[in-house]
Design a protein around this motif. Structure first.
Motif, short mmCIF file in Angstrom:
data_model
loop_
_atom_site.label_atom_id
_atom_site.label_comp_id
_atom_site.label_asym_id
_atom_site.label_seq_id
_atom_site.Cartn_x
_atom_site.Cartn_y
_atom_site.Cartn_z
N ASP A 92 0.83 -1.22 0.00
CA ASP A 92 0.00 0.00 0.00
C ASP A 92 0.86 1.25 0.00
OD1 ASP A 92 -2.34 -1.47 0.01
OD2 ASP A 92 -2.70 -1.25 2.17
N ALA A 93 1.92 1.25 0.80
CA ALA A 93 2.78 2.43 0.91
C ALA A 93 3.46 2.74 -0.41
CB ALA A 93 3.80 2.24 2.02
N VAL A 94 4.05 1.73 -1.05
CA VAL A 94 4.76 1.96 -2.30
C VAL A 94 3.80 2.41 -3.41
CG1 VAL A 94 6.20 0.90 -4.09
CG2 VAL A 94 6.61 0.36 -1.69
N CYS A 95 2.64 1.78 -3.48
CA CYS A 95 1.65 2.17 -4.50
C CYS A 95 1.25 3.63 -4.36
CB CYS A 95 0.41 1.28 -4.41
SG CYS A 95 0.66 -0.41 -5.00
N ALA A 96 1.06 4.08 -3.13
CA ALA A 96 0.61 5.45 -2.91
C ALA A 96 1.74 6.46 -2.98
CB ALA A 96 -0.09 5.55 -1.55
N GLU A 97 2.92 6.13 -2.43
CA GLU A 97 4.04 7.08 -2.41
C GLU A 97 4.73 7.21 -3.76
OE1 GLU A 97 6.34 7.10 1.75
OE2 GLU A 97 6.45 5.19 0.71
N MET A 98 4.85 6.08 -4.45
CA MET A 98 5.66 6.04 -5.66
C MET A 98 4.83 5.84 -6.92
SD MET A 98 8.83 3.56 -6.51
CE MET A 98 9.58 3.65 -8.12
N GLY A 99 3.68 5.20 -6.78
CA GLY A 99 2.80 5.02 -7.92
C GLY A 99 3.08 3.79 -8.76
N CYS A 100 3.93 2.89 -8.29
CA CYS A 100 4.21 1.67 -9.05
C CYS A 100 2.97 0.78 -9.05
CB CYS A 100 5.40 0.93 -8.45
SG CYS A 100 5.92 -0.53 -9.39
N PRO A 101 2.57 0.22 -10.20
CA PRO A 101 1.41 -0.67 -10.25
C PRO A 101 1.48 -1.76 -9.19
CG PRO A 101 2.12 -0.16 -12.46
CD PRO A 101 3.15 0.42 -11.55
N ARG A 102 0.32 -2.10 -8.64
CA ARG A 102 0.28 -2.99 -7.47
C ARG A 102 0.95 -4.34 -7.72
NH1 ARG A 102 -2.19 -3.06 -2.54
NH2 ARG A 102 -2.87 -0.92 -2.98
N HIS A 103 0.70 -4.97 -8.86
CA HIS A 103 1.27 -6.29 -9.09
C HIS A 103 2.79 -6.22 -9.23
CE1 HIS A 103 1.83 -5.89 -13.58
NE2 HIS A 103 0.98 -4.91 -13.37
N LEU A 104 3.31 -5.12 -9.80
CA LEU A 104 4.76 -4.96 -9.90
C LEU A 104 5.37 -4.56 -8.57
CD1 LEU A 104 4.93 -3.09 -13.34
CD2 LEU A 104 5.37 -5.51 -12.88
N THR A 105 4.64 -3.77 -7.78
CA THR A 105 5.10 -3.42 -6.44
C THR A 105 5.30 -4.66 -5.60
OG1 THR A 105 4.08 -1.23 -6.42
CG2 THR A 105 4.42 -2.28 -4.29
N GLU A 106 4.33 -5.56 -5.64
CA GLU A 106 4.42 -6.78 -4.83
C GLU A 106 5.59 -7.64 -5.27
OE1 GLU A 106 1.58 -10.43 -3.26
OE2 GLU A 106 0.84 -9.06 -4.80
N ARG A 107 5.79 -7.74 -6.59
CA ARG A 107 6.81 -8.65 -7.11
C ARG A 107 8.22 -8.10 -6.99
NH1 ARG A 107 7.11 -10.46 -13.49
NH2 ARG A 107 9.09 -11.62 -13.37
N PHE A 108 8.39 -6.83 -7.34
CA PHE A 108 9.74 -6.26 -7.42
C PHE A 108 10.15 -5.48 -6.17
CE2 PHE A 108 8.60 -6.63 -11.98
CZ PHE A 108 9.60 -7.51 -12.36
#
Length: 478
Positions: A92-108
């Protein structure tokens, strides 16, 4: 409770406790790059806050440096387990702070950030801390207090891998995360606390580079700095830390060449290379942004790259099917847009261009962009853009390809795609880069990572990453 409502976000982690800032008058406003609107805020650290964090790290070093490596490794494993427990919050933090798509945020971002603790723990267990060399006993011992300055493009992975190496080496840390992505780092600090790391071993102060970061670098009680950032930041830090000969581990910029050979895998390699350039919205230091193709296949490469770029769905991190999110900030949006306009004056636009993609009226979104007819003297070929911008260059033979690839102020990474293993291996040895990725291979966290030339000094990951924070002692005649 949302991670952005977390009361610890209004405090700093110093000496094993969450403490209020010495002066709450200055705040850091964190924007949501998906919308461009304010997301939340954190206090901006002061020199007094930074001094308190450094003093806590210095005080904790004596005991922590004497901890057995096996015990340190166990704690690294425990931190990884605590981060795994907070996996959803980290995403949740990375998606909101950085905007990386959720599935890529989880994986990378998150999976790798969690896994690096266990991988470093194993390195600590296997490391030769004490050995005989020529009749002498040679010991590897912790260096001291380390300033940890991390970027926004890997808000979980960068904090995790640097702190894991510092702690695994037996050093203590003062961490200053990027002001664009403080909440991811706060979650890492909470995991460190929950794992039972002794007070003062890790300290974290949010703040600006010009104040908190600069003070950490110049402070006499900080023995080393590990930074991932720009070349300009690396040069400034090297100068500021010279007064007490601080050890520097600097992972800086890149402009990686991607040599694609003339064989049956050509089309697939162009597609893979284009996608790799656009991942994380191009905010990757080792992205293959200079694609080198045989001159007679340039038109084919352009058509494939255009189809890939035009077909990438761009949008907010939580939108269905999104492959590319926004840039991290308004400043980054303007910077990348300026480079795209520069490219329009230098080369031929194949795909994308300035401005937001169609249908996106707000947020820091840019269009996946491809340029052709690029030569190596152009700014878009020589300067790190740090956005989803691909330059296609041509070569007549492999000697020329190597010459073009090496004609860069950077040397962080290079990429090669080809089906002839012997030919690829020969090329890899000729490239002046710290890492060479073959046929779409991804980073290895066992192998050293770092750059030649202006891409920095020192190495991260594995044994060599641990050695950055160790001293060497020889005992002779015992």
């Amino acid at each position: 409770m949302s991670v952005f409502d977390n009361p610890n976000a209004q405090k700093f982690y110093i000496g094993g406790s969450w403490v209020a800032t010495a002066d709450a008058s200055d705040i850091i406003v964190v924007d949501n790059p998906n919308t461009g609107a304010e997301l939340a805020h954190v206090p901006a650290g002061t020199l007094a806050d930074t001094d308190a964090a450094i003093a806590a790290a210095r005080s904790a070093f004596a005991a922590w440096s004497q901890t057995a490596p096996a015990a340190r490794a166990d704690l690294l494993d425990a931190i990884g387990a605590e981060m795994d427990r907070r996996r959803a919050d980290l995403i949740d933090a990375v998606c909101a702070e950085m905007g990386c798509p959720r599935h890529l945020t989880e994986r990378f971002h998150v999976a790798i950030g969690i896994g690096i603790w266990g991988k470093t723990a194993q390195t600590v267990r296997d490391f030769p801390w004490d050995r005989q060399m020529g009749g002498a006993q040679v010991l590897r011992e912790p260096l001291g207090v380390v300033g940890v300055l991390t970027p926004w493009n890997g808000p979980v992975t960068s904090v995790a891998k640097k702190l894991a190496a510092v702690l695994g080496a037996g050093c203590t840390a003062v961490s200053k995360p990027s002001e664009h992505t403080p909440f991811s780092a706060i979650l890492v600090a909470e995991a460190i606390e929950a794992a039972g790391v002794p007070a003062g071993v890790v300290n974290m102060v949010q703040g600006y580079g010009a104040t908190v970061g600069a003070h950490i670098v110049a402070h006499k009680d900080v023995d080393a700095i590990t930074l991932t950032g720009s070349v300009g930041a690396g040069v400034a830090i090297s100068r500021a830390g010279a007064s007490n000969l601080k050890r520097m581990c600097l992972e800086l910029g890149g402009k990686s060449a991607n040599i694609i050979l003339d064989d049956d895998g050509f089309a697939g390699a162009v597609k893979t290379g284009t996608i790799a350039t656009m991942l994380n919205t191009g905010q990757v230091c080792f992205a293959p942004t200079r694609m080198l193709v045989p001159r007679h296949r340039a038109a084919e490469a352009e058509a494939i790259a255009k189809a890939v770029a035009d077909g990438l769905k761009v949008g907010p991190a939580d939108a269905e099917g999104v492959m590319m999110g926004p840039l991290v900030s308004a400043e980054q949006y303007e910077r990348v847009g300026d480079y795209i306009r520069i490219g329009q004056n230098e080369a031929r636009l194949v795909a994308g261009g300035p401005g937001r993609p169609e249908g996106l009226k707000s947020g820091h979104f840019v269009r996946p962009t491809v340029f052709a007819d690029v030569t190596n003297d152009m700014r878009i070929a020589r300067e790190e853009i740090f956005g989803p911008v691909l330059s296609i260059l041509t070569y007549d033979d492999l000697d020329q390809a190597v010459e073009i690839a090496n004609d860069s102020p950077f040397g962080l990474a290079a990429h090669i795609s080809g089906q002839d293993s012997a030919q690829v291996a020969s090329l890899a040895r000729r490239l002046r880069a710290g890492s060479v990725y073959v046929n779409g291979a991804t980073m290895s966290f066992d192998a050293p990572f770092g750059g030649y030339k202006m891409s920095g000094q020192g190495r991260e990951h594995g044994e060599m990453g641990l050695e950055e924070f160790l001293e060497t002692k020889s005992i002779v005649g015992l």
